[in-house]
Design an enzyme around this catalytic site. Structure first.
Site, PDB file in Angstrom:
ATOM      1  N   ASP A  48      -5.460  -3.841   1.953  1.00 23.28           N
ATOM      2  CA  ASP A  48      -4.096  -3.504   1.774  1.00 23.28           C
ATOM      3  C   ASP A  48      -2.961  -4.124   2.705  1.00 23.28           C
ATOM      4  OD1 ASP A  48      -1.640  -2.688   0.361  1.00 23.28           O
ATOM      5  OD2 ASP A  48      -2.137  -0.531   0.962  1.00 23.28           O
TER       6      ASP A  48
HETATM    7  C1  SPV Z   1       0.021   2.408  -2.437  1.00 23.52           C
HETATM    8  O1  SPV Z   1      -0.579   3.331  -3.025  1.00 23.52           O
HETATM    9  O2  SPV Z   1      -0.319   1.048  -2.050  1.00 23.52           O
HETATM   10  C2  SPV Z   1       0.830   2.922  -1.499  1.00 23.52           C
HETATM   11  C3  SPV Z   1       1.177   4.247  -1.143  1.00 23.52           C
HETATM   12  O3  SPV Z   1       1.790   1.998  -0.861  1.00 23.52           O
HETATM   13  S1  SPV Z   1       0.214   4.542   0.270  1.00 23.52           S
HETATM   14  O4  SPV Z   1      -1.188   4.103   0.083  1.00 23.52           O
HETATM   15  O5  SPV Z   1       0.473   5.888   0.338  1.00 23.52           O
HETATM   16  O6  SPV Z   1       1.206   3.896   1.376  1.00 23.52           O
HETATM   17 MG    MG Z   2       1.207   0.091  -0.903  1.00 18.05          MG
END
Ligand code: SPV
Ligand code: MG
Length: 294
Positions: free
Chosen positions: A58
């Site tokens: 991510d």
């Molecule tokens: C996601 O679900 O990708 C988010 C929320 O951005 S968090 O992971 O809590 O940042």
């Molecule tokens: Mg996110």
């Protein structure tokens, strides 16, 4: 006959309603279908979950094209509104507004943009979380609002000031700037465990525009507290993906260790259930109707 409200209109109504609404994370067509089937009125297309499901991090490793391909399956699989995690908008205002138009054409109801720098990192990583320049981010929000194809489409501005340790005053200041720039809702993010700073923010914010939260780390706080604080929308942001990781890991380990299926079979859905869930019967009926028309 009157048209039923569009997905975007329903999402906008959920944000405006006095009662809290719950969105469930999904990361592909199947998980989106499961979330809708469980009764959720809307879906969070999580960047973290979609990246993970595709085996990447991510950290903007996914391209916009790859995100859009996944989201298209999610739209096709459902009828409820979908809020797409747009990260930082994949660049400057110009990249962000192009993303908004592409999402709009797919039938997505809202995008959430966070005030960090591209390439972003997940908010729960211990790494520093440098914030975007406030004026620059306001311009990005405004550009997105000026570019959306459907009047009901919502742009959610995600404030990362608490996550990056800048405190409540800066969080409130930025949220107000983003609201004035045209954001339809503010997502106040926090990685604390007690939910205190989110409740403090909600009290000070006092309903200036709808508030969105994601209690991933502060899941121990009952949702009633957030409802009383006036939170409009609560996102369960990654639980389908985390459940899938656990289940797939367990089933792979068991089959490998036992050299057979006897141990796992009772814990699996049947192939017939998968056929039923994906509505294979509809295809049989359509085949009868369409394969030889006369
Ligand atoms: C996601 O679900 O990708 C988010 C929320 O951005 S968090 O992971 O809590 O940042
Ligand atoms: Mg996110």
């Amino acid at each position: 006959p009157a048209q039923p409200p569009s997905r975007s209109a329903r999402l906008r109504a959920m944000l405006a309603a006095p009662e809290i609404s719950f969105l469930m994370e999904a990361h592909n067509g199947l998980s989106a279908r499961i979330a809708q089937h469980a009764g959720f009125p809307g879906i969070w297309a999580s960047g973290f979950a979609i990246s993970t499901a595709l085996g990447v991090r991510d950290s903007n490793e996914l391209s916009t094209k790859e995100l859009l391909d996944t989201v298209a399956f999610m739209v096709d699989a459902t009828t409820v509104p979908i809020v797409v995690d747009g990260d930082t908008g994949y660049g400057n205002f110009n990249n962000a507004r192009r993303l908004v138009r592409q999402l709009g054409r797919l039938g997505v109801s809202a995008v959430c943009l966070e005030d960090k720098l591209f390439p972003k990192t997940n908010s729960f990583l211990g790494t520093g979380q440098p914030l975007a320049d406030e004026r620059e981010f306001c311009g990005k929000i405004r550009a997105c609002k000026d570019s959306q194809l459907d009047a009901e489409f919502c742009v959610v501005a995600r404030v990362e000031a608490l996550v990056s340790g800048r405190g409540l005053t800066e969080a409130l200041h930025r949220a107000e700037s983003y609201r004035r720039a045209g954001a339809d809702a503010v997502f106040i993010h926090s990685k604390q465990q007690d939910g205190r700073e989110v409740l403090d923010f909600a009290r000070e914010w006092a309903g200036r525009c709808p508030l969105v939260i994601t209690p991933t780390t502060y899941h121990g706080v009952g949702v009633d507290a957030f409802e009383r604080a006036g939170v409009a929308m609560l996102i369960w942001a990654n639980q389908n993906m985390r459940a899938a990781v656990l289940a797939m890991r367990q089933v792979c380990q068991s089959i490998a260790a036992n050299r057979g299926l006897t141990a796992v079979e009772p814990a699996l859905v049947s192939v017939q259930e998968v056929f039923d869930f994906l509505d294979y019967d509809e295809l049989d009926a359509a085949t009868l109707r369409y394969s030889s028309w006369h």
